[in-house]
Write an enzyme that holds these catalytic residues in place. Structure first.
Site, PDB file in Angstrom:
ATOM      1  N   SER A 138       0.864  -1.188   0.000  1.00 28.60           N
ATOM      2  CA  SER A 138       0.000   0.000   0.000  1.00 28.60           C
ATOM      3  C   SER A 138       0.898   1.234   0.000  1.00 28.60           C
ATOM      4  O   SER A 138       2.073   1.150   0.413  1.00 28.60           O
ATOM      5  CB  SER A 138      -0.856  -0.008   1.267  1.00 28.60           C
ATOM      6  OG  SER A 138      -1.385   1.289   1.505  1.00 28.60           O
ATOM      7  N   TYR A 151      -2.584  -0.649  10.287  1.00 30.98           N
ATOM      8  CA  TYR A 151      -2.616  -0.921   8.849  1.00 30.98           C
ATOM      9  C   TYR A 151      -1.231  -0.655   8.231  1.00 30.98           C
ATOM     10  O   TYR A 151      -0.729  -1.450   7.432  1.00 30.98           O
ATOM     11  CB  TYR A 151      -3.688  -0.043   8.196  1.00 30.98           C
ATOM     12  CG  TYR A 151      -3.909  -0.315   6.733  1.00 30.98           C
ATOM     13  CD1 TYR A 151      -4.468  -1.517   6.299  1.00 30.98           C
ATOM     14  CD2 TYR A 151      -3.554   0.617   5.766  1.00 30.98           C
ATOM     15  CE1 TYR A 151      -4.671  -1.771   4.948  1.00 30.98           C
ATOM     16  CE2 TYR A 151      -3.747   0.373   4.420  1.00 30.98           C
ATOM     17  CZ  TYR A 151      -4.308  -0.818   4.009  1.00 30.98           C
ATOM     18  OH  TYR A 151      -4.501  -1.063   2.672  1.00 30.98           O
TER      19      TYR A 151
HETATM   20  N1  LIG Z   1      -8.693   0.246  -1.964  1.00 33.09           N
HETATM   21  C1  LIG Z   1      -7.573   0.908  -1.707  1.00 33.09           C
HETATM   22  O1  LIG Z   1      -7.524   2.151  -1.739  1.00 33.09           O
HETATM   23  C2  LIG Z   1      -6.319   0.153  -1.375  1.00 33.09           C
HETATM   24  C3  LIG Z   1      -5.116   0.869  -1.335  1.00 33.09           C
HETATM   25  C4  LIG Z   1      -3.941   0.195  -1.046  1.00 33.09           C
HETATM   26  C5  LIG Z   1      -3.969  -1.162  -0.788  1.00 33.09           C
HETATM   27  N2  LIG Z   1      -5.151  -1.824  -0.808  1.00 33.09           N
HETATM   28  C6  LIG Z   1      -5.128  -3.265  -0.516  1.00 33.09           C
HETATM   29  O2  LIG Z   1      -5.688  -3.965  -1.604  1.00 33.09           O
HETATM   30  C7  LIG Z   1      -6.269  -5.182  -1.128  1.00 33.09           C
HETATM   31  C8  LIG Z   1      -7.683  -5.303  -1.647  1.00 33.09           C
HETATM   32  O3  LIG Z   1      -8.411  -4.184  -1.200  1.00 33.09           O
HETATM   33  P1  LIG Z   1      -9.825  -3.775  -1.802  1.00 33.09           P
HETATM   34  O4  LIG Z   1      -9.851  -2.306  -1.762  1.00 33.09           O
HETATM   35  O5  LIG Z   1     -10.100  -4.494  -3.052  1.00 33.09           O
HETATM   36  O6  LIG Z   1     -10.752  -4.306  -0.605  1.00 33.09           O
HETATM   37  P2  LIG Z   1     -12.176  -5.060  -0.579  1.00 33.09           P
HETATM   38  O7  LIG Z   1     -12.637  -4.949   0.834  1.00 33.09           O
HETATM   39  O8  LIG Z   1     -13.051  -4.564  -1.683  1.00 33.09           O
HETATM   40  O9  LIG Z   1     -11.768  -6.566  -0.884  1.00 33.09           O
HETATM   41  C9  LIG Z   1     -10.997  -7.330   0.009  1.00 33.09           C
HETATM   42  C10 LIG Z   1     -11.466  -8.769  -0.067  1.00 33.09           C
HETATM   43  O10 LIG Z   1     -10.628  -9.537   0.802  1.00 33.09           O
HETATM   44  C11 LIG Z   1     -11.444 -10.449   1.509  1.00 33.09           C
HETATM   45  N3  LIG Z   1     -10.777 -10.829   2.753  1.00 33.09           N
HETATM   46  C12 LIG Z   1     -10.510 -10.024   3.807  1.00 33.09           C
HETATM   47  N4  LIG Z   1      -9.924 -10.736   4.767  1.00 33.09           N
HETATM   48  C13 LIG Z   1      -9.807 -12.009   4.308  1.00 33.09           C
HETATM   49  C14 LIG Z   1      -9.269 -13.199   4.858  1.00 33.09           C
HETATM   50  N5  LIG Z   1      -8.747 -13.246   6.099  1.00 33.09           N
HETATM   51  N6  LIG Z   1      -9.279 -14.314   4.114  1.00 33.09           N
HETATM   52  C15 LIG Z   1      -9.821 -14.293   2.873  1.00 33.09           C
HETATM   53  N7  LIG Z   1     -10.359 -13.210   2.316  1.00 33.09           N
HETATM   54  C16 LIG Z   1     -10.349 -12.069   3.027  1.00 33.09           C
HETATM   55  C17 LIG Z   1     -12.749  -9.698   1.753  1.00 33.09           C
HETATM   56  O11 LIG Z   1     -13.828 -10.571   2.051  1.00 33.09           O
HETATM   57  C18 LIG Z   1     -12.926  -8.954   0.437  1.00 33.09           C
HETATM   58  O12 LIG Z   1     -13.664  -9.729  -0.489  1.00 33.09           O
HETATM   59  C19 LIG Z   1      -6.150  -5.132   0.399  1.00 33.09           C
HETATM   60  O13 LIG Z   1      -5.001  -5.855   0.793  1.00 33.09           O
HETATM   61  C20 LIG Z   1      -5.945  -3.650   0.685  1.00 33.09           C
HETATM   62  O14 LIG Z   1      -5.244  -3.450   1.880  1.00 33.09           O
HETATM   63  C21 LIG Z   1      -6.322  -1.207  -1.104  1.00 33.09           C
END
Ligand SMILES: NC(=O)c1ccc[n+]([C@@H]2O[C@H](COP(=O)([O-])OP(=O)(O)OC[C@H]3O[C@@H](n4cnc5c(N)ncnc54)[C@H](O)[C@@H]3O)[C@@H](O)[C@H]2O)c1
Length: 256
Positions: A138, A151
């Site tokens: 991230s 985080y």
């Molecule tokens: N959206 C952003 O701005 C952003 C920025 C930087 C990094 N990220 C990272 O990207 C990744 C995806 O984020 P997103 O925005 O698509 O989130 P999201 O919440 O839309 O999707 C995350 C998915 O992971 C699943 N999940 C969570 N914990 C889990 C576990 N223990 N086992 C299995 N599945 C699990 C959830 O059910 C969900 O379907 C994450 O690691 C997040 O930290 C997101």
């Protein structure tokens, strides 16, 4: 068809970036294991993707679930070429405001989850002397952001672990890279905005947009295509990197 004939595991593929990545990977010819602990979301994605995908409910922070995930993928597709360690959870708060249970939850999913999933697939990749692992870091892995203590710690670990893994596994033909996204409009960010800015979501989104040089928020596909590149043979010389995809958030600030 940049992933034709390849088999990928995408964790957290029931929503947001993971869902978009599973879709792009299938479109580019891969077979995909859709992994999520949310059954209804993960199943919906796999059903929509058809024969070249299957869903498995699994928690990335449980080694037994991740071992079962690797075995099920090998049974169904016969190989694992790509592991996209994408699943993650968020947490807002300074260090002293963060409950111990919250700290443990975030570190368990975001950091230990990568250990468990990778540990499950690495014997197979080592055996065939080939593989590609993509870890979800991230922007906070490299740049401080207010109210993100747990985080940030969890994603800093991902960023550092990626390089440690790369050093250990390069001799087995395995590439390990991370993606460093900025703010991507997914249910993850939408949920945060609803919890903290319910009375003025539009203003909150506008403020978030201003943080990027692009003046926009990212889409899940922006990250999915970065993952596609890292997963493809086009990235065969990319080792241990942190690929920044953030609309210019970390590049600089515009003062006007
Ligand atoms: N959206 C952003 O701005 C952003 C920025 C930087 C990094 N990220 C990272 O990207 C990744 C995806 O984020 P997103 O925005 O698509 O989130 P999201 O919440 O839309 O999707 C995350 C998915 O992971 C699943 N999940 C969570 N914990 C889990 C576990 N223990 N086992 C299995 N599945 C699990 C959830 O059910 C969900 O379907 C994450 O690691 C997040 O930290 C997101």
């Amino acid at each position: 068809m940049r992933l034709k004939g390849k088999t990928a595991i995408v964790t957290g593929a029931g929503s947001g970036i993971g869902e978009a990545s599973a879709r792009v990977f299938v479109k580019e010819g891969a077979q995909v294991a859709v992994i999520d602990w949310d059954e209804s979301h993960g199943k919906r994605v796999a059903d929509e993707l058809g024969d070249r995908a299957f869903f498995m409910k699994a928690d990335v922070a449980k080694q037994s679930d991740m071992d079962a995930m690797a075995n099920a993928t090998l049974e169904r597709f016969g190989a694992i070429d790509i592991l996209f360690n994408n699943a993650g959870v968020s947490c807002v708060g300074t260090l002293h405001e963060t409950a111990e249970s919250e700290w443990d939850r975030v570190m368990a999913v975001n950091s230990k989850g990568i250990y468990c999933a990778s540990k499950a697939v690495l014997p197979h990749m080592i055996g065939k002397k080939a593989g590609c692992i993509i870890n979800m870091a991230s922007g906070v892995s490299v740049l401080g952001l207010a109210q993100r203590a747990a985080y940030t710690a969890s994603k800093g670990a991902v960023y550092a672990l990626t390089r440690a893994m790369q050093v250990d596994y390069c001799r087995f033909g395995i590439r390990v890279n991370s993606i460093v996204p900025g703010t991507i409009y997914t249910p993850f960010v939408e949920g945060y905005l609803q919890r903290h800015y319910a009375d003025n979501m539009e203003k909150a989104v506008e403020n978030l947009k201003k943080r990027q040089l692009s003046g926009t928020l990212g889409t899940p596909e922006d990250i999915a295509y970065a993952a596609l590149y890292l997963a493809s043979d086009e990235a065969k010389y990319v080792y241990g990197s942190g690929l920044v995809v953030d609309g210019g958030f970390s590049a600089g600030k515009i003062f006007d």
